[in-house]
Design a protein around this motif. Structure first.
Motif, PDB file in Angstrom:
ATOM      1  N   ASP A  15     -15.667  14.269   2.594  1.00 43.27           N
ATOM      2  CA  ASP A  15     -15.371  13.641   3.887  1.00 43.27           C
ATOM      3  C   ASP A  15     -14.138  12.757   3.697  1.00 43.27           C
ATOM      4  OD1 ASP A  15     -18.272  13.106   2.908  1.00 43.27           O
ATOM      5  OD2 ASP A  15     -17.387  11.107   3.119  1.00 43.27           O
ATOM      6  N   VAL A  16     -13.017  13.433   3.881  1.00 40.97           N
ATOM      7  CA  VAL A  16     -11.722  12.804   3.626  1.00 40.97           C
ATOM      8  C   VAL A  16     -11.626  11.481   4.379  1.00 40.97           C
ATOM      9  CG1 VAL A  16      -9.239  13.106   3.651  1.00 40.97           C
ATOM     10  CG2 VAL A  16     -10.718  15.084   3.362  1.00 40.97           C
ATOM     11  N   ASP A  17     -11.882  10.460   3.608  1.00 37.96           N
ATOM     12  CA  ASP A  17     -11.894   9.101   4.140  1.00 37.96           C
ATOM     13  C   ASP A  17     -10.442   8.649   4.304  1.00 37.96           C
ATOM     14  OD1 ASP A  17     -12.844   6.452   4.587  1.00 37.96           O
ATOM     15  OD2 ASP A  17     -12.276   6.012   2.510  1.00 37.96           O
ATOM     16  N   ALA A  18     -10.112   8.110   5.442  1.00 39.51           N
ATOM     17  CA  ALA A  18      -8.718   7.741   5.738  1.00 39.51           C
ATOM     18  C   ALA A  18      -8.183   6.731   4.728  1.00 39.51           C
ATOM     19  CB  ALA A  18      -8.613   7.179   7.143  1.00 39.51           C
ATOM     20  N   ALA A  19      -9.020   5.773   4.349  1.00 41.05           N
ATOM     21  CA  ALA A  19      -8.574   4.738   3.402  1.00 41.05           C
ATOM     22  C   ALA A  19      -8.277   5.376   2.049  1.00 41.05           C
ATOM     23  CB  ALA A  19      -9.633   3.664   3.271  1.00 41.05           C
ATOM     24  N   LEU A  20      -9.204   6.243   1.615  1.00 42.37           N
ATOM     25  CA  LEU A  20      -9.002   6.898   0.320  1.00 42.37           C
ATOM     26  C   LEU A  20      -7.746   7.776   0.367  1.00 42.37           C
ATOM     27  CD1 LEU A  20     -10.125   7.697  -2.550  1.00 42.37           C
ATOM     28  CD2 LEU A  20     -10.869   9.783  -1.413  1.00 42.37           C
ATOM     29  N   PHE A  21      -7.612   8.507   1.477  1.00 40.42           N
ATOM     30  CA  PHE A  21      -6.462   9.393   1.595  1.00 40.42           C
ATOM     31  C   PHE A  21      -5.153   8.614   1.477  1.00 40.42           C
ATOM     32  CE2 PHE A  21      -3.168  11.636   3.964  1.00 40.42           C
ATOM     33  CZ  PHE A  21      -3.211  12.866   3.318  1.00 40.42           C
ATOM     34  N   SER A  22      -5.093   7.451   2.121  1.00 46.57           N
ATOM     35  CA  SER A  22      -3.853   6.672   2.056  1.00 46.57           C
ATOM     36  C   SER A  22      -3.604   6.173   0.629  1.00 46.57           C
ATOM     37  CB  SER A  22      -3.875   5.513   3.055  1.00 46.57           C
ATOM     38  OG  SER A  22      -4.669   4.455   2.549  1.00 46.57           O
ATOM     39  N   ILE A  23      -4.710   5.858  -0.082  1.00 41.58           N
ATOM     40  CA  ILE A  23      -4.554   5.413  -1.482  1.00 41.58           C
ATOM     41  C   ILE A  23      -4.004   6.544  -2.355  1.00 41.58           C
ATOM     42  CG2 ILE A  23      -5.841   4.748  -3.562  1.00 41.58           C
ATOM     43  CD1 ILE A  23      -7.676   3.113  -1.747  1.00 41.58           C
ATOM     44  N   VAL A  24      -4.606   7.742  -2.217  1.00 44.73           N
ATOM     45  CA  VAL A  24      -4.150   8.886  -3.015  1.00 44.73           C
ATOM     46  C   VAL A  24      -2.705   9.234  -2.643  1.00 44.73           C
ATOM     47  CG1 VAL A  24      -4.508  11.343  -3.495  1.00 44.73           C
ATOM     48  CG2 VAL A  24      -6.468   9.811  -3.305  1.00 44.73           C
ATOM     49  N   ALA A  25      -2.423   9.225  -1.334  1.00 43.67           N
ATOM     50  CA  ALA A  25      -1.080   9.584  -0.882  1.00 43.67           C
ATOM     51  C   ALA A  25      -0.040   8.602  -1.427  1.00 43.67           C
ATOM     52  CB  ALA A  25      -1.031   9.616   0.641  1.00 43.67           C
ATOM     53  N   LEU A  26      -0.365   7.308  -1.391  1.00 41.77           N
ATOM     54  CA  LEU A  26       0.591   6.316  -1.894  1.00 41.77           C
ATOM     55  C   LEU A  26       0.803   6.491  -3.405  1.00 41.77           C
ATOM     56  CD1 LEU A  26       2.405   3.898  -1.172  1.00 41.77           C
ATOM     57  CD2 LEU A  26       0.521   2.404  -1.869  1.00 41.77           C
ATOM     58  N   SER A  27      -0.305   6.741  -4.126  1.00 41.47           N
ATOM     59  CA  SER A  27      -0.188   6.982  -5.577  1.00 41.47           C
ATOM     60  C   SER A  27       0.792   8.106  -5.852  1.00 41.47           C
ATOM     61  CB  SER A  27      -1.548   7.388  -6.164  1.00 41.47           C
ATOM     62  OG  SER A  27      -2.397   6.294  -6.220  1.00 41.47           O
ATOM     63  N   MET A  28       0.603   9.200  -5.131  1.00 38.70           N
ATOM     64  CA  MET A  28       1.451  10.378  -5.342  1.00 38.70           C
ATOM     65  C   MET A  28       2.905  10.077  -4.962  1.00 38.70           C
ATOM     66  SD  MET A  28      -0.310  12.821  -6.632  1.00 38.70           S
ATOM     67  CE  MET A  28      -1.381  11.707  -7.516  1.00 38.70           C
ATOM     68  N   GLN A  29       3.082   9.431  -3.799  1.00 38.59           N
ATOM     69  CA  GLN A  29       4.440   9.140  -3.344  1.00 38.59           C
ATOM     70  C   GLN A  29       5.193   8.279  -4.357  1.00 38.59           C
ATOM     71  OE1 GLN A  29       4.111   7.362   0.533  1.00 38.59           O
ATOM     72  NE2 GLN A  29       3.442   9.290   1.471  1.00 38.59           N
ATOM     73  N   VAL A  30       4.530   7.196  -4.771  1.00 35.71           N
ATOM     74  CA  VAL A  30       5.189   6.260  -5.696  1.00 35.71           C
ATOM     75  C   VAL A  30       5.535   6.972  -7.002  1.00 35.71           C
ATOM     76  CG1 VAL A  30       4.803   4.230  -7.154  1.00 35.71           C
ATOM     77  CG2 VAL A  30       4.207   4.156  -4.725  1.00 35.71           C
ATOM     78  N   SER A  31       4.559   7.689  -7.562  1.00 37.01           N
ATOM     79  CA  SER A  31       4.791   8.300  -8.876  1.00 37.01           C
ATOM     80  C   SER A  31       5.800   9.447  -8.793  1.00 37.01           C
ATOM     81  CB  SER A  31       3.476   8.788  -9.475  1.00 37.01           C
ATOM     82  OG  SER A  31       2.639   7.676  -9.690  1.00 37.01           O
ATOM     83  N   LEU A  32       5.704  10.260  -7.732  1.00 37.79           N
ATOM     84  CA  LEU A  32       6.650  11.380  -7.606  1.00 37.79           C
ATOM     85  C   LEU A  32       8.078  10.871  -7.420  1.00 37.79           C
ATOM     86  CD1 LEU A  32       4.662  13.953  -5.431  1.00 37.79           C
ATOM     87  CD2 LEU A  32       5.365  14.205  -7.816  1.00 37.79           C
ATOM     88  N   LEU A  33       8.224   9.848  -6.586  1.00 34.43           N
ATOM     89  CA  LEU A  33       9.562   9.299  -6.361  1.00 34.43           C
ATOM     90  C   LEU A  33      10.105   8.683  -7.656  1.00 34.43           C
ATOM     91  CD1 LEU A  33      11.702   8.932  -4.228  1.00 34.43           C
ATOM     92  CD2 LEU A  33      10.695   6.727  -3.614  1.00 34.43           C
ATOM     93  N   ALA A  34       9.220   7.964  -8.372  1.00 33.26           N
ATOM     94  CA  ALA A  34       9.650   7.343  -9.631  1.00 33.26           C
ATOM     95  C   ALA A  34      10.101   8.416 -10.625  1.00 33.26           C
ATOM     96  CB  ALA A  34       8.509   6.514 -10.230  1.00 33.26           C
ATOM     97  N   VAL A  35       9.338   9.517 -10.706  1.00 31.81           N
ATOM     98  CA  VAL A  35       9.680  10.583 -11.647  1.00 31.81           C
ATOM     99  C   VAL A  35      10.994  11.254 -11.239  1.00 31.81           C
ATOM    100  CG1 VAL A  35       8.970  12.848 -12.501  1.00 31.81           C
ATOM    101  CG2 VAL A  35       7.336  10.971 -12.450  1.00 31.81           C
ATOM    102  N   LEU A  36      11.170  11.433  -9.924  1.00 26.47           N
ATOM    103  CA  LEU A  36      12.410  12.058  -9.434  1.00 26.47           C
ATOM    104  C   LEU A  36      13.629  11.210  -9.813  1.00 26.47           C
ATOM    105  CD1 LEU A  36      13.563  14.384  -7.623  1.00 26.47           C
ATOM    106  CD2 LEU A  36      13.534  12.726  -5.756  1.00 26.47           C
ATOM    107  N   VAL A  37      13.539   9.906  -9.530  1.00 28.35           N
ATOM    108  CA  VAL A  37      14.657   9.009  -9.853  1.00 28.35           C
ATOM    109  C   VAL A  37      14.891   8.985 -11.366  1.00 28.35           C
ATOM    110  CG1 VAL A  37      15.473   6.623  -9.805  1.00 28.35           C
ATOM    111  CG2 VAL A  37      14.326   7.584  -7.803  1.00 28.35           C
TER     112      VAL A  37
END
Lengths: 232, 247
Positions: A15-37
């Motif tokens: 049950d894709v919880d909105a709060a959890l989803f935002s946490i996972v999404a932010l984790s991915m965004q931050v780490s992917l952007l950091a790796v790209l840079v």
């Protein structure tokens, strides 16, 4: 049953919880952007150290290798000092934003990408050098050729860097502050839930994180295999 | 590939073949002299076969001539003052981790051939060396003989005026050797100066216009092929041709 971590992990995912989803999404965004840079800076840096001979080159290599083991809290502290109100970059107002977390993770990942790509590029250069000189290539012209020919190894290195970025907690905690809905990521949530005594949820989050890291590693393995078969 | 009788040398090559001059060129390693001061001129039609036992300095001489190494002393001078366009084929072909055609295209790109004509020129070169069917095969998955032909095709695409070959057939079977020798003849007929090392005396008899004989880091003689094989002047060359084990 509700106290079982696996049950929590599965229900978190189901049950894709909105709060959890935002946490996972932010984790991915931050780490992917950091790796790209880090890749845009680190791969050319690694290749440059492999290609050019200059005074202090040995020192640069040792430093890059040593920084692969940089403790995340030290990276966090450095970025914290730079970005805090009184720090040299305090004006930017980046402290406790996802931007600060990206900067801290770039500092953690960059040495890994630079040091490992330096090794790989140097190995390829040893094999290609005479042919390159015969073709009349300058060192600057060799760089893109070597990076492209090392592409599959670089992808694996990239995934290693991503693993480091997504798994660390010290740096993002210090410069992000674990603010709910703004800078809360997987690892900081786990620390928080553990502190609150909500162990099943902490463990459930841990399993989700582990699943993501597994996915990344499976990707690295598949890419490596594919590369070996396709290019010999 | 055009079929050439490998026993027949063309009587003359176009006259614009560049002349190579070694002026007292020497090369020293860390502890000893690897090539003693040597002077010679490659002005005849060629192909020039550089011969001698292992460790005589054949590969070193080729690398000095091609500019992969800088002489410790002396000068390498080309006839028209500047270095002519040249290519080298190595004993172990060096192939990028890309398809056969991409290897040739890369060499063309490095030499600033316009983007539009690269692909066509690369495919032409592959076809000429019988590699059209494996243009898109990863180069490193080709057989040893195919890789060596690809190295020749890559050199061909660059239309060099001088081609250096460092024991290009030493790891190949007879069929592949024949293909490489035919390719070398084809370069020669186009007026490309060929400088090739070998320690295979039969190969040298098939290909050589003139022979540069080395042993122990010294150029012992430089004579037309017939003279070299029939009346070698130096004791070392006599022993080499007689099949003695010399150092």
């Amino acid at each position: 049953m509700e106290n079982n971590a696996f049950y929590v992990a599965i229900s978190l995912l189901l049950d894709v919880d909105a709060a959890l989803f935002s946490i996972v999404a932010l984790s991915m965004q931050v780490s992917l952007l950091a790796v790209l840079v880090a890749a845009l800076l680190g791969f050319p840096l690694g290749a440059a150290v492999a290609l050019w001979r200059f005074p202090g080159r040995g020192g640069v290599i040792v430093t890059l290798n040593a920084l692969m083991g940089l403790p995340p809290v030290v990276a966090g502290l450095t970025v914290y000092l730079l970005l805090s109100r009184a720090g040299p970059l305090g004006e930017l107002g980046l402290l406790f934003t996802p931007g600060a977390m990206v900067i801290a993770q770039v500092i953690l990942v960059l040495p890994i990408l630079a040091a490992l790509s330096r090794q790989k590029v140097e190995e390829l250069l040893g094999e290609y050098q005479e042919q390159f000189i015969s073709l009349g290539m300058s060192r600057a012209r060799m760089m893109p050729t070597l990076l492209w020919d090392a592409r599959f190894a670089l992808l694996t290195i990239l995934l290693a860097g991503f693993g480091r970025a997504s798994a660390e907690v010290g740096a993002v905690m210090m410069v992000g502050g674990n603010i709910e809905g703004v800078t809360r990521v997987m690892t900081t949530s786990i620390v928080l839930e553990t502190g609150k005594g909500n162990l099943p949820l902490a463990l459930g989050l841990g399993i989700v994180l582990l699943a993501l890291v597994m996915l990344v590693n499976a990707g690295a393995y598949l890419v490596g295999e594919l590369a070996r078969r396709r290019t010999g | 590939m055009t079929s050439l009788n490998t026993n027949m040398l063309p009587l003359s090559a176009p006259s614009n073949t560049p002349t190579l001059n070694f002026e007292e060129v020497a090369f020293c390693g860390q502890e000893r002299t690897l090539l003693a001061p040597s002077s010679f001129t490659l002005a005849s039609v060629g192909p020039t076969l550089v011969m001698g036992p292992n460790g005589a300095g054949k590969s070193l001489l080729l690398r000095l001539a091609h500019g992969l190494l800088t002489p410790s002393r002396g000068r390498v001078i080309w006839s028209d003052g500047e270095r002519p366009r040249q290519a080298m084929v190595f004993q172990q072909p060096v192939m990028l981790r890309r398809s056969a055609v991409a290897n040739v295209i890369h060499a063309l790109a490095v030499n600033k051939v316009p983007h539009r004509s690269r692909s066509r020129r690369a495919l032409d070169a592959l076809e000429r060396f019988g590699l059209a069917t494996c243009a898109h095969t990863p180069a490193r998955l080709l057989s040893g003989g195919q890789q060596q032909r690809l190295a020749l095709a890559r050199a061909w695409a660059l239309s060099p005026r001088v081609l250096f070959l460092d024991e290009p057939t030493s790891a190949l079977d007879p069929a592949a050797i024949k293909a490489v020798e035919a390719a070398v003849q084809e370069f020669h007929c186009q007026g490309t100066r060929i400088v090739m090392t070998t320690h295979d005396i039969h190969q040298a008899r098939r290909l050589a216009g003139d022979v540069l004989f080395l042993s122990g880091g010294h150029v012992r003689e430089h004579t037309p092929a017939d003279t070299f094989f029939d009346h070698p002047a130096s004791r070392e060359a006599q022993a080499f041709i007689a099949g003695e084990l010399i150092e």
